[in-house]
Each structure stands twice: as structure tokens, then as C-alpha cells.
Motif scaffolding. Structure first.
Motif, short mmCIF file in Angstrom:
data_model
loop_
_atom_site.label_atom_id
_atom_site.label_comp_id
_atom_site.label_asym_id
_atom_site.label_seq_id
_atom_site.Cartn_x
_atom_site.Cartn_y
_atom_site.Cartn_z
N THR A 95 0.84 -1.20 0.00
CA THR A 95 0.00 0.00 0.00
C THR A 95 0.87 1.25 0.00
N ILE A 96 1.88 1.26 0.87
CA ILE A 96 2.76 2.42 0.96
C ILE A 96 3.55 2.60 -0.33
N LEU A 97 3.96 1.50 -0.94
CA LEU A 97 4.74 1.57 -2.18
C LEU A 97 3.86 1.61 -3.43
N GLU A 98 2.56 1.78 -3.23
CA GLU A 98 1.61 1.87 -4.34
C GLU A 98 1.71 0.65 -5.25
N ASN A 99 1.75 -0.53 -4.60
CA ASN A 99 1.74 -1.83 -5.29
C ASN A 99 2.98 -2.10 -6.13
N GLN A 100 4.05 -1.37 -5.89
CA GLN A 100 5.32 -1.72 -6.53
C GLN A 100 5.89 -2.97 -5.86
N ASP A 101 6.63 -3.75 -6.62
CA ASP A 101 7.30 -4.92 -6.06
C ASP A 101 8.36 -4.45 -5.06
N PRO A 102 8.24 -4.79 -3.78
CA PRO A 102 9.19 -4.27 -2.80
C PRO A 102 10.52 -5.02 -2.75
N PHE A 103 10.59 -6.19 -3.36
CA PHE A 103 11.73 -7.07 -3.09
C PHE A 103 13.05 -6.63 -3.73
N PRO A 104 13.08 -6.10 -4.95
CA PRO A 104 14.38 -5.62 -5.45
C PRO A 104 14.99 -4.55 -4.55
N GLY A 105 14.16 -3.58 -4.16
CA GLY A 105 14.66 -2.53 -3.27
C GLY A 105 15.04 -3.06 -1.90
N ALA A 106 14.24 -4.02 -1.40
CA ALA A 106 14.52 -4.60 -0.09
C ALA A 106 15.85 -5.35 -0.11
N THR A 107 16.11 -6.07 -1.19
CA THR A 107 17.36 -6.82 -1.31
C THR A 107 18.56 -5.87 -1.28
N ASP A 108 18.50 -4.82 -2.09
CA ASP A 108 19.60 -3.85 -2.13
C ASP A 108 19.80 -3.20 -0.77
N PHE A 109 18.69 -2.81 -0.14
CA PHE A 109 18.77 -2.11 1.15
C PHE A 109 19.36 -3.01 2.23
N LEU A 110 18.86 -4.25 2.32
CA LEU A 110 19.33 -5.14 3.38
C LEU A 110 20.78 -5.56 3.17
N GLU A 111 21.18 -5.74 1.93
CA GLU A 111 22.59 -6.06 1.68
C GLU A 111 23.47 -4.90 2.12
N HIS A 112 23.04 -3.67 1.86
CA HIS A 112 23.80 -2.49 2.29
C HIS A 112 23.84 -2.43 3.82
N VAL A 113 22.70 -2.65 4.46
CA VAL A 113 22.64 -2.58 5.93
C VAL A 113 23.58 -3.60 6.56
N TYR A 114 23.48 -4.86 6.12
CA TYR A 114 24.27 -5.90 6.77
C TYR A 114 25.75 -5.84 6.38
N THR A 115 26.05 -5.40 5.19
CA THR A 115 27.45 -5.19 4.82
C THR A 115 28.08 -4.15 5.75
N SER A 116 27.32 -3.09 6.04
CA SER A 116 27.81 -2.04 6.94
C SER A 116 27.95 -2.54 8.37
#
Length: 203
Positions: free
Chosen positions: A178-199
Motif C-alpha cells: 500500500t505504501i509503495l503503491e503496489n510496486q514490487d518491494p523485493f528488489p529494493g529490499a534486497t539492495d537495502f538489506l545487503e547495504h545494511v548488513y554489509t555495513s
């Protein structure tokens, strides 16, 4: 021998799988308390007596689903290789958990509902199989930290954070989309979480 243990023919096995698939839909939508055998029978396209033939009621179906789910849920953590590259092993775990949230959202919600109710059907397993596995992998992560291969980090809370940040996308799918207006959240989630955990893991 219980109904869940006795041998079945190919057709009977197919019917059991049909019932379990239907029950997954019903339980993930209504929870254990709100689900009924009539709803499961309707979703499976079978009569209620057919359901009772294969399972000893709603509790038996629910427990069978949870036991099957737990095996799948623990597999990515079991795959964490003590001899692999620490950061890559942890990032692979993050990716696999996120992939499971994408491919198995109903299973994730079923498990979450069980835990929210105090794990009445899985409590013993959580206190044995799950705890033993988490203890084992936490020890591996702690060893990596002590050797300076990753940052000095609490291994248990690292694992908890991975569960929380990945399973959120399954358990709160409607809110996310709903917040992402039905965009697929997973590509962005993958990039974000990899950045978070790498840091986080950088020694």
C-alpha cells in the motif's frame, strides 16, 4: 499409528496435499481459532468427512502444516557454512530469508500467528530443535567476530534482526505494498538489506 503417519496410495497422498494446501490458505487468512474444517473442505473441494478421513481434525492439520513449515524455515540457517566467507554466508542467509518471504508469504504468516499465540503447538520444538540450531550458528558467528573476520556483534540479536527485517515483507505485505503503491518491494529490499548488513558486519 496416527492418520498423519499411516501409508497412503498415490491418490490419497494427492488428497492429503490438496487438504494441506487448502488449509494453508484458510489458516493464513483466519488464524487457527478463526478457521473451520468446513472452510478447509470448501477450499480443498472435498467433503468434510473426506477431511476427517485423512486428519484427526483441525488441530492435526495445523500441526502437520507447522511441522512441514519449520523444516523449510530452518533450512537456510542450517546452510550457514562455518568454513565459508563470514560476510557472504550471512548475506546469503539474508537473501534466502527474503526470497522465502517473497515465495512463501502464507507460510510466514502461519508461523507468525502460531508464535503470537504463544506457540501452543510448536513450543516444544522451538525450545529444542530451533534453539539448538540457533545456539550452534550463534557460536559460529561469535567465533567469526572473535577472529576479527566480522564486527564484534551479538550473534543472537543479529539473527533476530534478520528474521524481523526479512519476514516483515511477508507478514505485513498489504501495508508494504500500500505504501509503495503496489510496486514490487523485493528488489529494493534486497539492495537495502545487503547495504545494511554489509555495513553492520564490517570489521
Amino acid at each position: 499409528m496416527t492418520k498423519s503417519e499411516k501409508p497412503y496410495s498415490r491418490i490419497q497422498k494427492q488428497n492429503r496435499e490438496k487438504i494441506l494446501d487448502a488449509a494453508l490458505v484458510v489458516f493464513s487468512q483466519f488464524g487457527f481459532r478463526g478457521a473451520t474444517l468446513d472452510q478447509i473442505a470448501t477450499a480443498a473441494g472435498l467433503s468434510k468427512p473426506n477431511i476427517i478421513y485423512y486428519f484427526n481434525g483441525k488441530e492435526d492439520i495445523h500441526r502437520t502444516l507447522l511441522e512441514h513449515l519449520l523444516d523449510a524455515w530452518l533450512a537456510p540457517l542450517r546452510a550457514l557454512d562455518p568454513n565459508g566467507d563470514p560476510r557472504e554466508e550471512i548475506l546469503k542467509y539474508v537473501r534466502r530469508k527474503l526470497q522465502m518471504s517473497r515465495e512463501m508469504p502464507r507460510e510466514s504468516r502461519l508461523f507468525a500467528n502460531e508464535v503470537l499465540q504463544g506457540a501452543p503447538r510448536l513450543g516444544e520444538i522451538l525450545g529444542s530443535d530451533l534453539k539448538e540450531l540457533v545456539d550452534e550458528k550463534a557460536s559460529v558467528i561469535a567465533q567469526w567476530s572473535s577472529e576479527g573476520k566480522i564486527a564484534n556483534i551479538d550473534p543472537y540479536h543479529l539473527i533476530f534482526s534478520i528474521w524481523a527485517l526479512t519476514q516483515h515483507y511477508a507478514d505485513f505485505d498489504t501495508q508494504v505494498r500500500t505504501i509503495l503503491e503496489n510496486q514490487d518491494p523485493f528488489p529494493g529490499a534486497t539492495d537495502f538489506l545487503e547495504h545494511v548488513y554489509t555495513s553492520i558486519l564490517r570489521a
